[in-house]
Design a protein around this motif. Structure first.
Motif, short mmCIF file in Angstrom:
data_model
loop_
_atom_site.label_atom_id
_atom_site.label_comp_id
_atom_site.label_asym_id
_atom_site.label_seq_id
_atom_site.Cartn_x
_atom_site.Cartn_y
_atom_site.Cartn_z
N PHE A 51 0.02 14.98 -10.47
CA PHE A 51 0.34 13.82 -11.30
C PHE A 51 1.50 13.04 -10.70
CE2 PHE A 51 -1.63 16.49 -14.73
CZ PHE A 51 -2.71 15.66 -14.94
N GLY A 52 1.34 11.70 -10.66
CA GLY A 52 2.37 10.82 -10.12
C GLY A 52 3.18 10.13 -11.20
N GLY A 53 4.10 9.29 -10.77
CA GLY A 53 5.10 8.71 -11.65
C GLY A 53 4.59 7.82 -12.76
N ARG A 54 3.39 7.25 -12.61
CA ARG A 54 2.86 6.39 -13.67
C ARG A 54 2.18 7.19 -14.78
NH1 ARG A 54 -0.93 1.92 -11.57
NH2 ARG A 54 -0.68 1.29 -13.74
N SER A 55 1.97 8.47 -14.57
CA SER A 55 1.29 9.29 -15.57
C SER A 55 2.08 9.35 -16.86
CB SER A 55 1.07 10.71 -15.03
OG SER A 55 0.24 10.70 -13.90
N LEU A 56 1.39 9.15 -17.97
CA LEU A 56 1.97 9.28 -19.31
C LEU A 56 3.15 8.34 -19.53
CD1 LEU A 56 1.92 13.16 -19.74
CD2 LEU A 56 0.19 11.52 -20.47
N ILE A 105 5.12 7.19 -5.68
CA ILE A 105 4.36 7.35 -4.44
C ILE A 105 5.13 6.85 -3.23
CG2 ILE A 105 3.13 5.14 -4.68
CD1 ILE A 105 0.66 6.66 -3.57
N ARG A 106 5.99 5.85 -3.41
CA ARG A 106 6.73 5.32 -2.26
C ARG A 106 7.67 6.35 -1.66
NH1 ARG A 106 8.92 2.67 -6.76
NH2 ARG A 106 11.05 3.32 -7.26
N ASP A 107 8.02 7.39 -2.41
CA ASP A 107 8.93 8.42 -1.91
C ASP A 107 8.21 9.62 -1.32
OD1 ASP A 107 11.06 6.89 -2.96
OD2 ASP A 107 10.79 7.82 -4.93
N LEU A 108 6.90 9.71 -1.51
CA LEU A 108 6.22 10.97 -1.22
C LEU A 108 5.80 11.12 0.23
CD1 LEU A 108 4.15 11.13 -4.50
CD2 LEU A 108 6.01 12.65 -3.82
N ALA A 166 -4.72 4.10 -25.22
CA ALA A 166 -5.02 4.27 -23.80
C ALA A 166 -3.86 4.99 -23.13
CB ALA A 166 -5.25 2.92 -23.13
N ALA A 167 -4.17 5.98 -22.30
CA ALA A 167 -3.14 6.74 -21.58
C ALA A 167 -3.40 6.65 -20.09
CB ALA A 167 -3.14 8.20 -22.03
N THR A 168 -2.33 6.51 -19.32
CA THR A 168 -2.43 6.42 -17.87
C THR A 168 -2.25 7.80 -17.24
OG1 THR A 168 -1.54 4.18 -17.86
CG2 THR A 168 -1.42 5.39 -15.79
N ALA A 169 -3.14 8.12 -16.30
CA ALA A 169 -3.01 9.32 -15.49
C ALA A 169 -3.10 8.91 -14.03
CB ALA A 169 -4.09 10.34 -15.82
N GLU A 170 -2.02 9.08 -13.30
CA GLU A 170 -2.01 8.75 -11.87
C GLU A 170 -2.11 10.05 -11.07
OE1 GLU A 170 0.60 6.12 -8.72
OE2 GLU A 170 1.68 7.37 -10.16
N LEU A 171 -3.14 10.13 -10.23
CA LEU A 171 -3.30 11.26 -9.34
C LEU A 171 -2.83 10.86 -7.95
CD1 LEU A 171 -6.84 12.58 -10.39
CD2 LEU A 171 -4.61 13.39 -11.15
N VAL A 172 -1.76 11.47 -7.49
CA VAL A 172 -1.24 11.22 -6.15
C VAL A 172 -1.89 12.21 -5.19
CG1 VAL A 172 0.81 11.36 -4.68
CG2 VAL A 172 0.94 10.25 -6.91
N VAL A 173 -2.31 11.71 -4.04
CA VAL A 173 -2.91 12.57 -3.01
C VAL A 173 -2.07 12.47 -1.74
CG1 VAL A 173 -4.97 13.08 -1.64
CG2 VAL A 173 -5.22 12.24 -3.98
N LEU A 174 -1.64 13.62 -1.23
CA LEU A 174 -0.93 13.70 0.04
C LEU A 174 -1.86 14.29 1.09
CD1 LEU A 174 2.54 15.16 -1.07
CD2 LEU A 174 1.81 12.77 -0.97
N THR A 175 -1.86 13.70 2.26
CA THR A 175 -2.68 14.18 3.38
C THR A 175 -1.79 14.33 4.60
OG1 THR A 175 -4.57 12.93 2.52
CG2 THR A 175 -4.73 13.75 4.77
N SER A 196 -2.77 7.01 -4.08
CA SER A 196 -2.97 7.44 -5.45
C SER A 196 -4.23 6.82 -6.05
CB SER A 196 -1.76 7.10 -6.33
OG SER A 196 -1.63 5.69 -6.46
N VAL A 197 -4.69 7.47 -7.10
CA VAL A 197 -5.81 6.99 -7.91
C VAL A 197 -5.32 6.94 -9.35
CG1 VAL A 197 -8.15 7.46 -8.72
CG2 VAL A 197 -7.51 8.04 -6.36
N THR A 198 -5.51 5.82 -10.01
CA THR A 198 -5.05 5.68 -11.40
C THR A 198 -6.24 5.69 -12.34
OG1 THR A 198 -3.13 4.39 -10.70
CG2 THR A 198 -3.75 4.25 -13.02
#
Length: 272
Positions: free
Chosen positions: A119-124, A152-155, A229-238, A171-173
């Motif tokens: 979960f990323g910073g925009r979640s909840l 995400i800018r820090d990750l 409505a609730a926001t869930a941001e999925l951050v993906v690191l590769t 990320s995917v929101t």
């Protein structure tokens, strides 16, 4: 001076054990599906994968022969034993996320692939705002209730600090709808994502706080057809374990053609 702990490990383990009795896994399923799409674009067959996740049932059978590892401060992964390591839906609770990434890199064979989703910073963000307002109005105080999640800018920098090559963070929101904020909070418990912050309030919260938060949520973040409505941001690191066969950046000043020539334009020298 010792840095104050962010997460209470006992509370996190208790929340996850309670959630396992009636798990809510649809966001874990969404994370798995996203990683499946990403792996489909990698022209490689992985024969020694490892998956770190608090919900092994979501990932079981997805990668044949995968080693499943429960989240822990010290991960039981052998050095250079895996060609793929997936860290799934746990880094947002990690006390030392860079340490987790370093352990994953060490577990990879040269040119092995690392993927993390969490979960990323925009979640909840909506829930965080209304809980803060409601508690301030009802009690005149404020206590931490939603874990701070990285932007995400820090990750991408975390991947570089951990020694990964070719690091990428994106990320995917997702937007999730519920009848009320109380339904959302109930599902967070089912996900094992209830409050496990070390600095959380240690006595029961007044019911009036949650009722006021639900009213604020309904007014400020309504769903398109009622509810909320609730926001869930999925951050993906590769990232990839370094290997000499990977593309390498050229040395500064080694270019053999001017950029202006390639673009068909006139170069304008900068003044002193």
């Amino acid at each position: 001076m010792q840095t104050p702990a962010l997460t209470d490990p006992r509370a996190l383990a208790r929340n996850r054990a309670r959630a396992a009795r009636a798990p809510v896994t649809f966001l874990h399923d969404a994370a798995r599906d996203d990683l499946e799409d990403r792996l489909a674009m990698v022209n490689r067959t992985f024969t020694a994968p490892a998956v770190i996740s608090p919900r092994p049932e979501v990932w079981d059978g997805w990668l044949p022969g995968a080693q499943h590892v429960a989240p822990a401060e010290v991960l039981p992964l052998e050095p250079q034993a895996h060609d793929l390591v997936i860290h799934a839906m746990d880094l947002h609770w990690a006390e030392d996320p860079v340490g987790q990434l370093i352990q994953c890199r060490r577990a990879l064979k040269p040119d092995g692939l690392f993927l993390a989703v969490f979960f990323g910073g925009r979640s909840l963000q909506e829930l965080r705002a209304v809980l803060a307002r409601a508690e301030s109005e009802v009690t005149g105080g404020l206590s931490p209730r939603v874990a701070p999640m990285a932007e995400i800018r820090d990750l991408g920098a975390l991947l570089q600090r951990a020694g990964f090559a070719l690091p990428v963070a994106d990320s995917v929101t997702l937007t999730v709808h519920y009848p009320t904020a109380l339904h959302l909070m109930r599902e967070l418990r089912g996900m094992g994502e209830a409050n496990a912050l070390a600095g959380r309030l240690r006595r029961p919260t007044r019911r009036a706080v949650f009722l006021r938060a639900a009213d604020l949520y309904a007014a400020e973040a309504p769903g398109p057809q009622g509810g909320i409505a609730a926001t869930a941001e999925l951050v993906v690191l590769t990232g990839w374990a370094p290997d000499e066969t990977q593309p390498q950046p050229l040395r500064p000043g080694s270019a053999k053609q001017r950029l202006a020539d390639a673009l068909g334009t006139t170069e304008t020298p900068l003044g002193d």
